[in-house]
Design an enzyme around this catalytic site. Structure first.
Site, mmCIF file in Angstrom:
data_model
loop_
_atom_site.group_PDB
_atom_site.id
_atom_site.type_symbol
_atom_site.label_atom_id
_atom_site.label_comp_id
_atom_site.label_asym_id
_atom_site.label_seq_id
_atom_site.Cartn_x
_atom_site.Cartn_y
_atom_site.Cartn_z
ATOM 1 N N HIS A 258 45.663 -22.001 12.375
ATOM 2 C CA HIS A 258 47.075 -22.043 12.013
ATOM 3 C C HIS A 258 47.157 -22.169 10.502
ATOM 4 O O HIS A 258 46.270 -22.714 9.855
ATOM 5 C CB HIS A 258 47.703 -23.263 12.692
ATOM 6 C CG HIS A 258 49.182 -23.373 12.592
ATOM 7 N ND1 HIS A 258 49.820 -23.819 11.455
ATOM 8 C CD2 HIS A 258 50.173 -23.131 13.499
ATOM 9 C CE1 HIS A 258 51.126 -23.848 11.657
ATOM 10 N NE2 HIS A 258 51.372 -23.425 12.881
ATOM 11 N N GLN B 121 47.105 -28.179 19.435
ATOM 12 C CA GLN B 121 47.248 -27.382 20.661
ATOM 13 C C GLN B 121 46.394 -27.895 21.813
ATOM 14 O O GLN B 121 46.612 -27.523 22.960
ATOM 15 C CB GLN B 121 46.882 -25.920 20.367
ATOM 16 C CG GLN B 121 47.830 -25.226 19.408
ATOM 17 C CD GLN B 121 49.250 -25.152 19.928
ATOM 18 O OE1 GLN B 121 49.480 -25.018 21.128
ATOM 19 N NE2 GLN B 121 50.210 -25.233 19.027
ATOM 20 N N LYS C 261 54.088 -31.804 20.710
ATOM 21 C CA LYS C 261 53.350 -30.868 21.558
ATOM 22 C C LYS C 261 53.004 -31.494 22.908
ATOM 23 O O LYS C 261 52.587 -30.796 23.826
ATOM 24 C CB LYS C 261 52.031 -30.452 20.888
ATOM 25 C CG LYS C 261 52.153 -29.918 19.481
ATOM 26 C CD LYS C 261 52.671 -28.517 19.404
ATOM 27 C CE LYS C 261 52.506 -27.965 17.983
ATOM 28 N NZ LYS C 261 53.091 -26.633 17.821
#
Length: 404
Positions: A121, A201, A224
């Site tokens: 990212h 993630q 998240k």
């Protein structure tokens, strides 16, 4: 049997409609939804004990401090850190990465090397580029292959006595690839390098054990994993956190202040200048409680079932290509339709009540590798269903007909 229908009742937003259709939410890699139990924790804070922490002798301040520090302990236990002061509360993953990059830059000299992966990212690329510009260190990149997996033989070749820091994500946000971080960490340590893992993630899907991994730094975001936005955590080994200079100056992070000299507070407060997101930290703890009550093994098993089902359903569509086909993968499917821009597909899916993410997903080097402008990304959570996947597949077919 995974009790998905009962779990869905905990999420008020899943009951709403979008454009006259039942909401189908497949943008979980961007942010997960929030259960009522976490919403209640937020309301409880502002309704009953809203006060600044650590500094007050009055009852509300003491109650808020106790709840906030209890949340830190929950985070420590969840990630299996050795001590609670190794948990630094941040505004999110990006904040944690920047904190380490800022401090680590002071430990580097010209010609030192740091390694990043091609799957990162932008938040795990740009801060290190800035650090290299300031320090004169050299940035090296682990390449990827057509499956969206890292080329580990190339990583072996990059490592040397010049390597001082390695930073990779645990799971790719754009492709869902699960990186072999245990191997990456061991090999980095063999040449004396430290390792930072971006766990943003991974944490919705797995329960990382930072001691078993022997990782030096691990970062994550609450939003998240069913928590609120604007809060996250940085885990750092105590010896590394003691080496790094403070990231910000201000209240709370000091021991003594005079105009001649300031001394800094002990961990974790050394890195927690100013009033933190108190409510967010407490709600982060509530989110961890919620997910642990369901069980991460149960979540992983169910999400893998959904991933296999969704992959099979989507691959039946002519002209659909999936990007990211590594055998080690979590519940993310990035795909395109031949001859159709992903943005156009995403816009039509929204009209049908289906939320997906389109674009480069803040991972532009991955898109450049595949020579595409972006992808349509359907990211799955434990509160999604096979019925919703059927709706997604039907909507993609409809969009393809409309745009062809």
């Amino acid at each position: 049997m995974f009790p998905v229908e009962e779990i869905r009742k905990d999420f008020p937003i899943l009951q709403r409609q979008v454009n006259g259709k039942p909401l189908v939410y497949f943008d979980n890699a961007a942010t997960s939804q929030t259960p009522q139990q976490v919403i209640d924790a937020i309301v409880d804070y502002y309704s009953n004990y809203n006060a600044n922490i650590h500094r007050g002798v009055h009852t509300l301040s003491q109650e808020a401090t106790d709840k906030y520090e209890q949340a830190r302990l929950k985070i420590q236990q969840h990630f299996n850190a050795k001590a609670s002061h190794e948990i630094i509360m941040t505004s999110g993953t990006t904040h944690g990465i920047n904190l380490v990059a800022s401090g680590f830059g002071a430990l580097l000299k010209k010609g030192d090397e740091v390694i990043v992966s091609a799957l990162e990212h932008h938040s795990n690329i740009v801060p290190w580029q800035m650090m290299c510009e300031r320090s004169g260190a050299v940035l090296k990149v682990i390449p990827m292959n057509d499956e969206g997996a890292l080329v580990m033989s190339a990583y072996d070749a990059l490592l040397s006595e010049k390597t001082k820091l390695v930073f990779v994500n645990h799971i790719s946000n754009a492709l869902g690839t699960i990186n072999p971080i245990k191997d990456i960490i061991e090999k980095a340590h063999a040449v004396g390098a430290a390792v930072l893992i971006d766990g943003a993630q991974a944490c919705p899907h797995v329960k990382p054990d930072v001691q078993a991994l022997d990782v030096d730094f691990y970062v994550a975001s609450a939003h998240k994993m069913c928590g609120p936005t604007g809060v996250g955590m940085l885990y750092g080994k105590e010896e590394w956190l003691n080496k790094l200079p403070p990231y910000q100056g201000g209240g709370e992070m000091i021991a003594e202040v005079s105009f001649e000299k300031t001394t800094y507070a002990d961990l974790p407060h050394k890195f927690e200048a100013g009033t933190p997101n108190i409510c967010g930290g407490i709600a982060f703890g509530a989110a961890i409680d919620y997910m642990n009550a369901i069980g991460f093994e149960n979540i992983a098993t169910y999400e893998h079932e959904l991933l296999d089902y969704a992959t099979a359903q989507l691959l039946e569509i002519d002209g659909l290509k999936i990007f990211g086909t590594s055998k080690q993968k979590t519940a993310v499917i990035s795909f395109n339709l031949d001859g159709i821009h992903p943005y156009d597909v995403g816009t039509l899916l929204d009209k049908m009540g289906i939320a997906v993410r389109t674009g480069h997903h803040c991972a532009q080097p991955i898109m450049d590798y595949f020579k595409i402008p972006g992808t349509i990304r359907a990211s799955i959570a434990f509160y999604n269903t096979k019925k919703e996947i059927d709706a997604l597949a039907a909507a993609v077919k409809k969009a393809q007909l409309m745009l062809s």
